[in-house]
Design an enzyme around this catalytic site. Structure first.
Site: not given
Lengths: 456, 456, 456, 456
Positions: B150, B270, B276, B283
């Site tokens: 979970h 970025s 970043k 992804e």
């Protein structure tokens, strides 16, 4: 790399290969336009000096010309269309280093995509209207035709009625396109990475320059919603392809039973069987339906459980929506050409109508008009049809008197004759095209043309 | 056109454009091999004379060389790979007109596809084994690690245990590949258009030449089942991508919380935010999962309600299965490289374990060993955790005595210390790779190499 | 609540309503069996005392009887089948509080599901075999039949050949079922929440008791892979439904053209049109295909990007796989009944064959045997067919002499007659059912029966 | 059977079992209303006599009452809701045999479905507005919050800004609902089986009685388009569930990192691990997303390649759209309750912002304002962040002077302090709900209420 400051090593070649998306080259035009609008705004807001802005814009216009001549290719190792363009501009003028103030690639890709999608939606709508016109042409030969439910002959219709059913149905596809268009035509520029910027930018001004109806106010929403309009578009394309696959199916079967004859020009033969004339194009159309459904599932899968904010997963939305649009547009182009070439075979249609006892319902209705409850009339006609099938006879083979006898009725002879005759008057349609859509498309195309005039 | 006899007009250019499938060029090699085997068989059966067969085969071998040198391009107006090759052969020798005896493009495409898929399944399996090896490498640093259910810390595990869970899981992907491989490796050649042929062909002989395990006996099934093995493969690829997307998700979150550090080489920055370091590659991998699902849906959609026998809809199966395989293989290549570069952060892992009260279950078990029913132990430990959270304390902050006091127990101090300590002994794994798969792949590759030797 | 220790408030009713899954009641039997095996093992390992285990098992057996009598209903507020059963047992004996030692609901649901799926896969396989038998029955009337490619008449076949194509095709479905069965029949019990347990359990012993072939060694994999076998099963069901939808499509069209007549018992009428006899059942079958595809997408979507370890998302796997199995089994039951009732109409089949010039390929082959290159023969026959269509004649209407004249050949008259006659010899099949599958099913059913004998 | 005339045998029980659709009982109310309107129209048009119509309507009203009391159950062997109701009416008055004049079950199910869907769309819209209100409530505590891109801290935002992003996003869902509503709210009644009727019916009158905006003119389109609006609705539900799954994902992770604390009331525990507090409800929500996607695929699959006209395949559209609506509405109900119970943890949020160097972009912007080109500023700040990470320091740990020194700048100390401080002013939002939607819903509900008043 335009972002390498905090990195000790640059990305591996394997990363660039995997990240590379050839579809970016389809956005070059839009990225340049968006950048010009952005730089103009920065200049208006005194964030850039006029001479800085002018130099940048000059180079952007030059790049657009190079692109139109096929002389500007994106380099994989510069990641994407945005970095490629900024890199080129900066080679020409070091003011290029300032053009990314107050924006991010996140709002940049959003604005590029929306401009691209506007164009694509309008051209798709135009093709649908052309297809409606093809049906209108086909409807000129207006003759009796069988209709089918459960792939079984139902009641007699006419070819113009059948054509109109498609024309009317495409109206909803056009509605859906313009419903989505309204959501596409909103300006995300200025949302920056996700939370906007402290620079005093003017988002209304870039909206005006780029022809957007309104600004997407909440910057986080502007960025996080990537994929949503793309999914909407892929749904409407899926629904359209579903419809076209049904049309293809109809024609495949109508041309098998022979009530429609396909032109040699739109069929192919078999490499082994000399007897074959195959409706390959229509079959392929039906098969490509699945590809568009697949692209929709692609987009829904991407979105499922994805954290908000920009994520690289959404890079895939480009491929999905672009290839979906390509397939649908190519399919429409083929259909616009084919539809008017269909030849209805009147003789075979009449035979189909008879073989299917298509006038049985009218005969039942006639009984009802003579005070026999509908369910009883239905029952008796049903039995009659059952007998005729065994005798290999049609309704039309019976004398009205015989019919009265078998049904136990005393119906007017004329009315019986009328009920079982092939009539087309009731269902014949003069197909009217909805003039609204053409108008809408023109208004939007004018706006888009104006953007070019203003920016270039 | 090689089938134009019954046609008065040839197909429109629009038809060829729409029908064109660039993926056909990936089948050139297989089509040539299949044709050589077919012609050899016709010769052996005295359907072709030896000199006729020799001439045809000579040209086919020549074409293969041209193709390997990049000097043989398919022409759109010749429809497909089969007609392009027959056309080329016939230009060289008029015996080419005989090479299509006793076959159809329907069984030809089936045989090409199966040969292509055999190669692809084997190379995919090899990549999976390499990925298992990457996990084995990563497992060498074997330290304590939190597990999650979970998305919440559950119980302590070790990094090797975690690695093994992936290695074991990939076993099932390998099983699935070889399950399908057995169904792929069957010979459809000789099924012709749909019902076989009256020519006395020898299907066992072509099976032998092309390395197939068996013949698909019923010709109609051989043709109608196009898309079925492709769908099977796309399912196993979908399931594999699902798994890889879950792995990507884990690493994205582990690198966010810091328990795993990604190498700069596999991240990007970025354009606007200098702070970043983004796991773009992971992804994108997650996003591409949807593309493979979409391809599966594409194939299932094609099959739905399709009449048996060959239909052009199934042309689309090539794109779907080929692009699915491409994505999966590219993704595996990236992962094989990345996985061994992960750096586990031992310190942060220990903190996670403590913060999650991961040893609570062991403490409960200890109580149970001391005659407290499990449900009661669970209840009391649950309350203890609740209190500690409020006090912002960990289990490890308490003295064993205190624990006994709070729980109302009299547990052995040593055993308590042991229960709440971070241990890795129990779960540490020496990862063993299953040697069976490598062997299987080699056996099949040898067979495939032999085909080349025999035919070329 | 059996886990309420660390909570200050218990879950809201809204949570129970949303979490509630009625499908749990289908697992009661398996949950009881699994619990008996677990408790037996705990006793054997001296984790439970013999009298404790006996009391628990006694109550579990009692519950099974209650369940079989319909007297044991699950309560929503007790969450799930596991907590309901533990709760019942604990009401009867406080030893019930000990039955959850060394297991978690995570491995419990996995073991329940696998036992359920074993049964379902076997019964699905049995139904497929029965359907094969229905086709064998239908094949007894073995007559000439047209085959179709591109929904156009191709070459003549026979009804037994057509039946065999389905029988052979179903072999692959049976293969897939047993491929998956091997992966289903592995024991996850003892994996506990995710990382196993410190208790000295004996996983081989529970495997033996529950009839599993092997143990899933890595506990994390045993838990995280929930949904994987369910997806595999939904894929094979989807592929089977795809096939059945194609069969339904064939029969819908064959009964429209009249070459097959459907029995009144398996058709329905129209509420308004007395002439209709609709193949509703077959259509609905075709429509339900999409529901099974949808369930597959459901499972793939759940898995996408999900963190490893147990997550509540996978609760949905129950609904998906159970409703998928229900639909497929209901569909098979209907088909087993319908298939043998089809009536082939020999007269109409002959007409179809003639209308489609189905013997054209044989005539071309005859020319080739007389030294005319295949492509030239194809061309000349193609032209002949083109002419005949215009003249509304069939091949069979021509004298062999005329054929020779038109083709410019000097073929043997007898051979021409033979080539254009309707023959069924070559393609007639004596359908053999594969005895292997029935054997496999029986072996597995025996094992499952043994489990009952041992445990109950 | 109300259509048994041409049949010698009635359908087998197996057919009724397979055809049975329990969802029909959800349409009883609408079928009765539709029938009353139809009979009123028949009476107005003198097709039925006034006393006939009155008797029928009386019984229909009585049935509605019985239904509302739970005393009217559909019988499987009467096929569907339409035949069940006609059967009941006919038992009461033999005029019932006349109520089916000039309509078919095809237009009847279309009208029932559209009435049902109108109600459902409005109630779904109401729930979305309620969810927007829940976000507005949550936004009251307006504090600084980290934003994320690529699951990495991006720039600082505020909680109200984050809430507004959802509120704004839901606006598009509402837009889509009302876009579809316009297409749903059109009258198919009078289309009969597929081609309308010769009876002089008044379709405008039934539109008025049933509150439809317009008539679907082409009858064939009215019937063939079944499934299209259902697919549209399932798409908008899928897109909404995608969004909710993303929200669930965010909250699962925010509650893992601790920046949001979930109430005990909306979490559950583990049966084995006493330390767990699991966000089961949110996970299940995420998992159910796939079910709605699956239903969409179900509908698209049904439509693919389906012949036009009514086909029984579309019976499945009821299940798909109804269960899709149920899931979405149940999910919204849960979220409306949960959202306002979230507790933001201000302290943890500040730590996240610092750990993510979220103010780096503002510092870069400050440099740009001092004439340093953006790309250079980005580079230098990137390096600074890289160093700080190694030193395990935050931006906020540095003195402005130090920052100037490291960056090689001479920035104003105050401005530096400002740039790296946590501010919320810029992004704080006073959330405004769009009053338009509530108004729209009320207008439509009033119309629907009026239908009742007129008909009952």
């Amino acid at each position: 790399m335009l972002w390498g400051g905090r990195f000790e090593k640059l990305p591996n070649k394997i990363v660039f290969d995997y990240m590379n998306d050839e579809n970016d080259s389809r956005l070059i035009k839009y990225d340049i336009l968006g950048s010009i609008a952005h730089v103009k705004m920065l200049s208006k807001q005194n964030i850039l000096k006029k001479n800085e802005a002018d130099k940048i814009i000059k180079m952007l216009k030059h790049l657009l010309i190079l692109h139109q001549k096929g002389k500007f290719q994106l380099k994989k190792e510069l990641e994407d269309v945005h970095m490629n363009i900024e890199n080129k501009v900066t080679k020409f003028t070091h003011y290029g280093k300032k053009m990314h103030i107050a924006r991010s690639r996140n709002d940049q890709i959003a604005v590029d995509t929306r401009m691209y999608l506007r164009d694509e939606l309008l051209s798709t709508a135009s093709l649908i209207i052309k297809l409606q016109k093809s049906f209108k042409k086909l409807a000129k030969k207006d003759i009796a035709m069988p209709s089918y439910t459960h792939t079984r002959v139902a009641q007699p219709i006419t070819t113009s009625f059948w054509c109109e059913s498609y024309v009317q149905s495409f109206e909803r596809d056009l509605e859906r396109i313009f419903d989505v268009y309204a959501r596409v035509n909103r300006n995300p520029l200025g949302a920056c990475a996700i939370s906007g910027t402290n620079w005093k930018i003017d988002r209304k001004y870039t909206s005006e320059l780029l022809g957007f109806e309104s600004v997407i106010e909440n910057e986080m929403d502007a960025i996080s919603s990537r994929g949503e309009i793309e999914a909407e578009i892929l749904f409407l394309l899926s629904q359209l392809m579903a419809k076209l696959s049904r049309f293809a199916e109809e024609i495949i079967w109508f041309s098998e039973s022979g009530i429609i004859e396909l032109s040699d020009e739109y069929t192919t033969g078999s490499s082994i069987m000399p007897n074959k004339k195959n409706p390959d194009v229509l079959e392929l159309m039906r098969g490509r339906t699945g590809r568009v459904y697949g692209n929709l599932i692609h987009l829904l899968t991407i979105q499922k459980g994805l954290m908000n904010g920009h994520n690289a997963d959404t890079q895939e939305t480009k491929f999905a929506v672009m290839s979906g649009l390509d397939i649908v547009k190519e399919t429409l182009v083929v259909l616009i050409d084919i539809v008017p070439t269909f030849e209805f075979d009147e003789k075979k249609m009449i035979i189909e109508i008879k073989k299917g006892y298509a006038n049985a319902t009218e005969l039942a209705d006639l009984m009802v008009m003579n005070e026999i409850p509908f369910r009883d009339a239905h029952e008796r006609i049903g039995k009659l049809v059952g007998q005729l099938i065994k005798q290999e006879k049609y309704l039309e083979d019976l004398e009205p008197k015989e019919i009265n006898k078998i049904l136990g009725t005393n119906l007017d002879i004329k009315l019986i004759e009328n009920a079982i005759s092939i009539k087309k008057e009731r269902l014949s349609k003069k197909i009217k095209l909805n003039p609204k859509w053409g108008g809408k498309i023109n208004v939007e195309l004018d706006k888009i043309k104006k953007i070019f005039c203003t920016l270039i």
